[in-house]
Scaffold this active site. Structure first.
Site, mmCIF file in Angstrom:
data_model
loop_
_atom_site.group_PDB
_atom_site.id
_atom_site.type_symbol
_atom_site.label_atom_id
_atom_site.label_comp_id
_atom_site.label_asym_id
_atom_site.label_seq_id
_atom_site.Cartn_x
_atom_site.Cartn_y
_atom_site.Cartn_z
ATOM 1 N N ASN A 74 -7.759 4.152 8.718
ATOM 2 C CA ASN A 74 -7.128 3.031 9.404
ATOM 3 C C ASN A 74 -7.127 3.156 10.917
ATOM 4 O O ASN A 74 -6.938 2.189 11.618
ATOM 5 C CB ASN A 74 -5.690 2.844 8.896
ATOM 6 N N CYS A 115 4.689 6.771 17.747
ATOM 7 C CA CYS A 115 5.940 7.171 18.377
ATOM 8 C C CYS A 115 6.863 7.719 17.309
ATOM 9 O O CYS A 115 7.393 6.979 16.497
ATOM 10 C CB CYS A 115 6.581 5.975 19.057
ATOM 11 N N SER A 121 -3.747 -3.419 -0.557
ATOM 12 C CA SER A 121 -2.607 -4.196 -0.087
ATOM 13 C C SER A 121 -3.077 -5.518 0.504
ATOM 14 O O SER A 121 -3.999 -5.549 1.321
ATOM 15 C CB SER A 121 -1.865 -3.367 0.965
ATOM 16 N N ALA A 122 -2.424 -6.611 0.105
ATOM 17 C CA ALA A 122 -2.919 -7.961 0.438
ATOM 18 C C ALA A 122 -2.897 -8.298 1.930
ATOM 19 O O ALA A 122 -3.770 -9.018 2.414
ATOM 20 C CB ALA A 122 -2.108 -9.003 -0.335
ATOM 21 N N HIS A 123 -1.900 -7.779 2.664
ATOM 22 C CA HIS A 123 -1.770 -8.247 4.049
ATOM 23 C C HIS A 123 -2.853 -7.686 4.975
ATOM 24 O O HIS A 123 -2.935 -8.076 6.137
ATOM 25 C CB HIS A 123 -0.367 -7.965 4.600
ATOM 26 N N GLN A 177 -7.615 -0.124 3.715
ATOM 27 C CA GLN A 177 -8.436 -0.662 4.811
ATOM 28 C C GLN A 177 -9.786 -1.162 4.324
ATOM 29 O O GLN A 177 -10.372 -2.063 4.916
ATOM 30 C CB GLN A 177 -8.661 0.406 5.894
ATOM 31 N N THR A 186 11.668 -7.641 -10.564
ATOM 32 C CA THR A 186 11.187 -9.012 -10.762
ATOM 33 C C THR A 186 9.886 -9.238 -9.997
ATOM 34 O O THR A 186 9.796 -8.924 -8.812
ATOM 35 C CB THR A 186 12.263 -10.019 -10.292
ATOM 36 N N GLY A 233 0.810 -1.211 0.000
ATOM 37 C CA GLY A 233 0.000 0.000 0.000
ATOM 38 C C GLY A 233 0.845 1.263 0.000
ATOM 39 O O GLY A 233 0.512 2.248 -0.673
HETATM 40 C C1 LIG Z 1 -1.641 -0.340 6.014
HETATM 41 C C2 LIG Z 1 -2.046 0.857 5.262
HETATM 42 C C3 LIG Z 1 -1.224 1.392 4.256
HETATM 43 C C4 LIG Z 1 0.142 0.853 3.957
HETATM 44 O O1 LIG Z 1 0.084 -0.402 3.324
HETATM 45 P P1 LIG Z 1 1.368 -1.360 3.381
HETATM 46 O O2 LIG Z 1 1.008 -2.480 2.454
HETATM 47 O O3 LIG Z 1 1.491 -1.812 4.795
HETATM 48 O O4 LIG Z 1 2.537 -0.581 2.923
HETATM 49 C C5 LIG Z 1 -1.682 2.491 3.553
HETATM 50 N N1 LIG Z 1 -2.894 3.028 3.808
HETATM 51 C C6 LIG Z 1 -3.703 2.537 4.754
HETATM 52 C C7 LIG Z 1 -5.034 3.167 4.967
HETATM 53 C C8 LIG Z 1 -3.306 1.440 5.514
HETATM 54 O O5 LIG Z 1 -4.117 0.976 6.462
#
Ligand SMILES: *Cc1c(COP(=O)(O)O)cnc(C)c1O
Length: 394
Positions: free
Chosen positions: A151, A325, A199-201, A179, A237, A71
């Protein structure tokens, strides 16, 4: 110790079905997707299939999906790519005050390079002000970016209206959907945006893989130059196993969206109801209903969020504090401050984000522990003793 994970907005565990789909691409089918032999062709076939699947799930064409490292890169690319491509048309960009650091920090960088930013305010629920957006648009505005779901507090933004306003003025519209994706329905046609990141995670897929949707025909600069990958727009890659996992995670998330939303919002509502009724001097941040199904962001008066976080961690419960932080000093969340939450209260904020593997028992256990922790921390707070004295004296 029984560990409880309530930090799904930070990241989610990989779904085992996704892991199984990915494994052959680490070992048996480990070719470079750009190689012109059997192993390369097999890898490319998997990447093409994944791209097709992801595109169809969000209403895009495969040629509009560009894989990134996540993301953060997709957000960077959206801002920097449009800045590059449109700098001769104008140098004014508009984003909301509550965007992710990937946007806010990148905007600050672009300001140093001569771009000018307007940061849109939000109301007390965290909803962006559309009238302010209209007023902020100038002849030299080249970019409008508003996230679909925040988020920290989980508020869902009126992105469709933002995109309509942008379109009326011929301005490129972007939405950070990191999100939102997998949690609520996301469709590029329906939203009407030109660019969209995910973003996949964040939906039980692997870390380190994401995508930027770029509407066909939109002029776009590059930020990562190299080989001819991603139609020469993003070198490097291709991470084949991650791409395969990304597609599988998204298709599971879409298939199970209603079921999961119902389940996690049940956990969230039970949590919110119990905390608001059983713990005094607390406040729910964000919109009460127009919010992500899994998010409960709560301010605890007279305590530091970090103290709650560390105490919960000692009990095996993982949460996130609203404050980030930065450079050794604890700064209150820019999102809560933008919503008008006062600084002291912003310091006492904790984000609980639930997931599909969490249980009602975990929620109840966490609330019980939270009650003890909050009471203990407040008992040690001179400020709270003073306030309580006042309350009693009234
Ligand atoms: C987690 C998050 C990102 C960043 O994504 P990553 O894949 O962790 O780099 C960007 N925007 C929002 C709103 C997110 O919650």
């Amino acid at each position: 110790m029984n560990r409880i994970y309530f930090d799904h907005a930070a990241t989610t565990p990989l779904d085992k079905r996704v892991f199984e789909k990915m494994t052959p691409y680490f070992t048996e089918i480990a070719g470079n997707a750009n190689s012109q032999h059997y192993f390369g062709r097999e890898a490319m076939k998997a990447v093409d299939e994944a791209r097709d699947k992801i595109a169809s799930l969000i209403g895009a064409r495969p040629s509009e999906i560009y894989f990134t490292s996540g993301g953060t890169e997709a957000d960077n690319w959206a801002l920097r790519g449009i800045a590059q491509a449109f700098k001769n048309k104008g140098r004014h960009m508009i984003i909301s005050k509550i965007e992710h650091a990937a946007m806010i920090t990148t905007a600050a960088e672009l300001e140093k390079q001569g771009f000018e930013f307007t940061y849109l305010g939000v109301d007390e629920n965290g909803v962006v002000d559309l009238e302010e957006l209209e007023r902020s648009i100038r002849p030299d505005t080249i970019f409008i970016g508003v996230m679909y779901a925040n988020n920290e507090v989980g508020t869902i933004e009126p992105v469709k209206e933002v995109a309509r306003i942008a379109k009326e003025h011929g301005i490129t519209c972007f939405s950070d959907c990191v999100q939102a994706m997998g949690a609520i329905p996301v469709n590029v046609k329906d939203l009407g945006v030109d660019l969209l990141s995910f973003s996949a995670h964040k939906f039980y897929g692997p870390k380190g893989i994401g995508a930027l949707y770029i509407r066909n025909g939109l002029p776009m600069g590059r930020i990562i130059t190299g080989g001819h990958q991603e139609r020469t727009k993003r070198g490097g890659t291709t991470n084949v196993p991650a791409v395969v996992g990304f597609a599988e995670a998204l298709s599971i998330a879409e298939k199970e969206l209603d079921e999961n939303a119902k389940y996690v919002s049940g956990l969230r509502d039970r949590f919110i109801d119990r905390v608001l009724s059983e713990i005094p001097f607390v406040k729910l941040n964000g919109h009460r209903t127009q919010r992500l199904p899994n998010n409960a962001d709560i301010s605890f008066e007279y305590i530091e969020g970090e103290s709650i976080l560390f105490s919960l961690d000692l009990e095996g419960i993982a949460v996130s504090s609203g404050s980030a932080c930065s450079s050794g000093s604890l700064e209150p969340s820019h999102v809560l401050l933008a919503m008008g939450v006062d600084e002291a209260l912003a310091h006492g904020s904790i984000r609980f984000t639930f997931g599909k593997h969490n249980t009602v028992e975990e929620v109840d256990y966490a609330v019980d522990k939270l009650k003890e922790i909050v009471a203990r921390l407040r008992a040690m707070s001179p400020l709270f003793a003073e306030i309580k004295g006042e309350v009693k004296n009234v």
